[in-house]
Design a protein around this motif. Structure first.
Motif, PDB file in Angstrom:
ATOM      1  N   ARG A  98       0.772  -1.330   0.017  1.00  0.00           N
ATOM      2  CA  ARG A  98       0.089  -0.032   0.129  1.00  0.00           C
ATOM      3  C   ARG A  98       0.927   1.220   0.001  1.00  0.00           C
ATOM      4  NH1 ARG A  98      -0.477   3.198   4.328  1.00  0.00           N
ATOM      5  NH2 ARG A  98      -0.077   2.162   6.503  1.00  0.00           N
ATOM      6  N   ALA A  99       0.220   2.334  -0.426  1.00  0.00           N
ATOM      7  CA  ALA A  99       1.006   3.581  -0.462  1.00  0.00           C
ATOM      8  C   ALA A  99       1.320   4.013   0.825  1.00  0.00           C
ATOM      9  CB  ALA A  99       0.215   4.487  -1.344  1.00  0.00           C
ATOM     10  N   PRO A 100       2.321   4.683   1.375  1.00  0.00           N
ATOM     11  CA  PRO A 100       2.675   5.356   2.352  1.00  0.00           C
ATOM     12  C   PRO A 100       1.689   6.405   2.752  1.00  0.00           C
ATOM     13  CG  PRO A 100       4.543   5.338   1.072  1.00  0.00           C
ATOM     14  CD  PRO A 100       3.391   4.930   0.069  1.00  0.00           C
ATOM     15  N   GLU A 101       1.469   6.468   3.973  1.00  0.00           N
ATOM     16  CA  GLU A 101       0.411   7.554   4.326  1.00  0.00           C
ATOM     17  C   GLU A 101       1.284   9.012   4.395  1.00  0.00           C
ATOM     18  OE1 GLU A 101      -1.184   6.756   8.347  1.00  0.00           O
ATOM     19  OE2 GLU A 101      -1.980   4.941   7.648  1.00  0.00           O
ATOM     20  N   GLN A 102       0.563   9.805   3.814  1.00  0.00           N
ATOM     21  CA  GLN A 102       1.003  11.165   3.843  1.00  0.00           C
ATOM     22  C   GLN A 102       1.053  11.768   4.968  1.00  0.00           C
ATOM     23  OE1 GLN A 102       3.022  12.749   1.339  1.00  0.00           O
ATOM     24  NE2 GLN A 102       2.700  10.947   0.362  1.00  0.00           N
ATOM     25  N   PRO A 103       1.909  12.378   5.853  1.00  0.00           N
ATOM     26  CA  PRO A 103       1.688  12.772   7.013  1.00  0.00           C
ATOM     27  C   PRO A 103       1.141  14.158   7.079  1.00  0.00           C
ATOM     28  CG  PRO A 103       4.010  13.348   6.411  1.00  0.00           C
ATOM     29  CD  PRO A 103       3.469  12.343   5.443  1.00  0.00           C
ATOM     30  N   ASP A 104       0.152  14.304   8.078  1.00  0.00           N
ATOM     31  CA  ASP A 104      -0.462  15.716   8.046  1.00  0.00           C
ATOM     32  C   ASP A 104       0.467  16.781   8.150  1.00  0.00           C
ATOM     33  OD1 ASP A 104      -2.188  17.909   8.767  1.00  0.00           O
ATOM     34  OD2 ASP A 104      -3.041  16.893  10.244  1.00  0.00           O
ATOM     35  N   PRO A 105       0.286  17.618   7.321  1.00  0.00           N
ATOM     36  CA  PRO A 105       1.314  18.731   6.960  1.00  0.00           C
ATOM     37  C   PRO A 105       1.120  19.850   7.859  1.00  0.00           C
ATOM     38  CG  PRO A 105      -0.259  18.949   5.337  1.00  0.00           C
ATOM     39  CD  PRO A 105      -0.472  17.734   6.096  1.00  0.00           C
ATOM     40  N   ARG A 106      -0.159  20.011   8.702  1.00  0.00           N
ATOM     41  CA  ARG A 106      -0.394  20.976   9.660  1.00  0.00           C
ATOM     42  C   ARG A 106       0.294  21.184  10.756  1.00  0.00           C
ATOM     43  NH1 ARG A 106      -6.627  19.965   9.599  1.00  0.00           N
ATOM     44  NH2 ARG A 106      -5.693  17.959   9.743  1.00  0.00           N
ATOM     45  N   VAL A 107       0.893  22.208  11.204  1.00  0.00           N
ATOM     46  CA  VAL A 107       2.034  22.395  12.377  1.00  0.00           C
ATOM     47  C   VAL A 107       0.721  22.652  13.364  1.00  0.00           C
ATOM     48  CG1 VAL A 107       3.559  23.745  13.573  1.00  0.00           C
ATOM     49  CG2 VAL A 107       3.847  23.212  11.150  1.00  0.00           C
ATOM     50  N   ARG A 108       0.650  21.663  14.502  1.00  0.00           N
ATOM     51  CA  ARG A 108      -0.288  22.015  15.438  1.00  0.00           C
ATOM     52  C   ARG A 108       0.668  22.271  16.954  1.00  0.00           C
ATOM     53  NH1 ARG A 108      -5.187  19.995  14.022  1.00  0.00           N
ATOM     54  NH2 ARG A 108      -4.840  18.395  12.285  1.00  0.00           N
ATOM     55  N   GLY A 109       0.309  23.400  17.546  1.00  0.00           N
ATOM     56  CA  GLY A 109       1.081  23.414  18.688  1.00  0.00           C
ATOM     57  C   GLY A 109       0.267  24.544  19.581  1.00  0.00           C
ATOM     58  N   THR A 110       0.519  24.543  20.889  1.00  0.00           N
ATOM     59  CA  THR A 110      -0.174  25.532  21.581  1.00  0.00           C
ATOM     60  C   THR A 110       0.553  26.636  21.906  1.00  0.00           C
ATOM     61  OG1 THR A 110       0.645  24.506  23.762  1.00  0.00           O
ATOM     62  CG2 THR A 110      -1.329  23.656  23.162  1.00  0.00           C
ATOM     63  N   ALA A 111      -0.106  28.036  21.672  1.00  0.00           N
ATOM     64  CA  ALA A 111       0.256  29.067  22.130  1.00  0.00           C
ATOM     65  C   ALA A 111       0.927  29.087  23.504  1.00  0.00           C
ATOM     66  CB  ALA A 111      -0.655  30.178  22.058  1.00  0.00           C
ATOM     67  N   GLN A 112       2.015  29.882  23.827  1.00  0.00           N
ATOM     68  CA  GLN A 112       2.844  30.082  25.056  1.00  0.00           C
ATOM     69  C   GLN A 112       2.993  31.595  25.098  1.00  0.00           C
ATOM     70  OE1 GLN A 112       6.500  28.240  25.710  1.00  0.00           O
ATOM     71  NE2 GLN A 112       6.060  26.629  24.414  1.00  0.00           N
ATOM     72  N   THR A 113       2.670  32.251  26.084  1.00  0.00           N
ATOM     73  CA  THR A 113       2.970  33.608  26.446  1.00  0.00           C
ATOM     74  C   THR A 113       3.946  33.768  27.418  1.00  0.00           C
ATOM     75  OG1 THR A 113       0.573  34.170  26.266  1.00  0.00           O
ATOM     76  CG2 THR A 113       1.963  35.611  27.240  1.00  0.00           C
ATOM     77  N   HIS A 114       5.021  34.511  27.149  1.00  0.00           N
ATOM     78  CA  HIS A 114       6.048  34.569  28.072  1.00  0.00           C
ATOM     79  C   HIS A 114       6.692  36.192  28.006  1.00  0.00           C
ATOM     80  CE1 HIS A 114       9.624  33.037  30.613  1.00  0.00           C
ATOM     81  NE2 HIS A 114      10.290  33.747  29.632  1.00  0.00           N
ATOM     82  N   ASN A 115       6.746  36.818  28.974  1.00  0.00           N
ATOM     83  CA  ASN A 115       7.280  38.238  29.008  1.00  0.00           C
ATOM     84  C   ASN A 115       6.430  39.059  28.099  1.00  0.00           C
ATOM     85  OD1 ASN A 115       9.108  37.712  31.128  1.00  0.00           O
ATOM     86  ND2 ASN A 115      10.799  37.203  29.556  1.00  0.00           N
ATOM     87  N   GLY A 116       5.252  39.104  28.080  1.00  0.00           N
ATOM     88  CA  GLY A 116       4.437  40.022  27.286  1.00  0.00           C
ATOM     89  C   GLY A 116       4.284  39.728  25.809  1.00  0.00           C
ATOM     90  N   ILE A 117       4.772  38.543  25.383  1.00  0.00           N
ATOM     91  CA  ILE A 117       4.693  37.986  24.145  1.00  0.00           C
ATOM     92  C   ILE A 117       4.019  36.734  23.924  1.00  0.00           C
ATOM     93  CG2 ILE A 117       5.977  37.337  21.976  1.00  0.00           C
ATOM     94  CD1 ILE A 117       8.282  38.887  23.066  1.00  0.00           C
TER      95      ILE A 117
END
Length: 191
Positions: A74-93
Motif C-alpha cells: 500500500r501507498a505510504p500515508e502522507q503525514p499531516d502537514p499542519r503544524v499543531r502547537g499550543t500558544a505560549q505567553t512569556h514576558n508580554g509576548i
C-alpha cells in the motif's frame, strides 16, 4: 509502455514503504535482511532503486517487517502537514509555533503578538545566533545595543543576537513572524 510505468510505480511505492516501515520500527538494513533471509547489499539496492523488486522478495520482506504483503504494497500515508502547537505567553509576548521541532536546520518560526504592556528588562539579553523578524501589524521598537529602530508592517529585520537586544510594541499590540535557532527559542520562551 503503461505496464512499465505501473511496474515502476509499484516498485517505487514498495521501496518507499520498505524504508518507512524499517525506520519506524528502528530496524537497520542488516536486521531486515537477516529476518528476510536476503543479502544486506540486495536489500540496500532494493531500497535505493538500484535493483528491481522480485515477487519472491515480497512475502519475506513483509514477514521480516511483521506486516502483511498488502500492507507492504500500500501507498505510504502522507503525514499531516499542519503544524499543531499550543500558544505560549512569556514576558508580554504570545508565541504560536509555525514549524515543528524537527529537521528545520535548527531554526524555528513563530507568529508572535507583542503586548503594549511589555516592559524593558534591566539587562538586555545576549545569546548565540541570528534572529529574523517580519512585522505583520502594529509597530515595534527594536533595541540593538545603543540603537533603536521603529519597525512597521511589511518591514523585516535581521540581527546578530550577540548584540544586546529587546523589542516591544508601540501604540498598542503588534504582530510579527520571528525565526530563531534553538538557543534563541530557549531565551525567549523559557528564561
Amino acid at each position: 509502455m503503461q505496464a512499465n510505468t505501473e511496474k515502476s510505480s509499484v516498485d517505487l511505492r514498495v521501496r518507499r514503504r520498505l524504508r518507512e516501515l524499517r525506520t519506524q520500527q528502528g530496524l537497520t538494513l542488516e536486521d531486515v535482511a537477516t529476518r528476510a533471509r536476503i543479502d544486506v547489499s540486495t536489500l540496500s539496492r532494493l531500497e535505493s532503486g538500484k535493483r528491481r523488486l522480485a515477487l519472491d522478495h515480497l512475502p519475506r520482506l513483509a514477514e521480516a517487517l511483521s506486516v502483511s504483503t498488502d500492507e507492504l504494497l500500500r501507498a505510504p500515508e502522507q503525514p499531516d502537514p499542519r503544524v499543531r502547537g499550543t500558544a505560549q505567553t512569556h514576558n508580554g509576548i504570545t508565541y504560536w509555533p509555525l514549524t515543528r521541532h524537527g529537521p528545520a536546520g535548527g531554526l524555528h518560526a513563530f507568529k508572535i503578538r507583542v503586548s503594549a504592556r511589555r516592559r524593558r528588562p534591566a539587562e538586555l539579553p545576549v545569546h548565540e545566533g541570528q534572529e529574523w523578524m517580519y512585522a505583520l501589524s502594529g509597530r515595534l521598537r527594536l533595541v540593538l545595543g545603543d540603537d533603536e529602530f521603529l519597525i512597521g508592517p511589511g518591514e523585516a529585520v535581521e540581527f546578530s543576537t550577540w548584540t544586546p537586544h529587546w523589542f516591544c510594541a508601540v501604540d498598542g499590540p503588534a504582530e510579527a513572524i520571528v525565526i530563531f535557532g534553538a538557543r534563541g527559542e530557549r531565551v525567549h520562551l523559557h528564561e
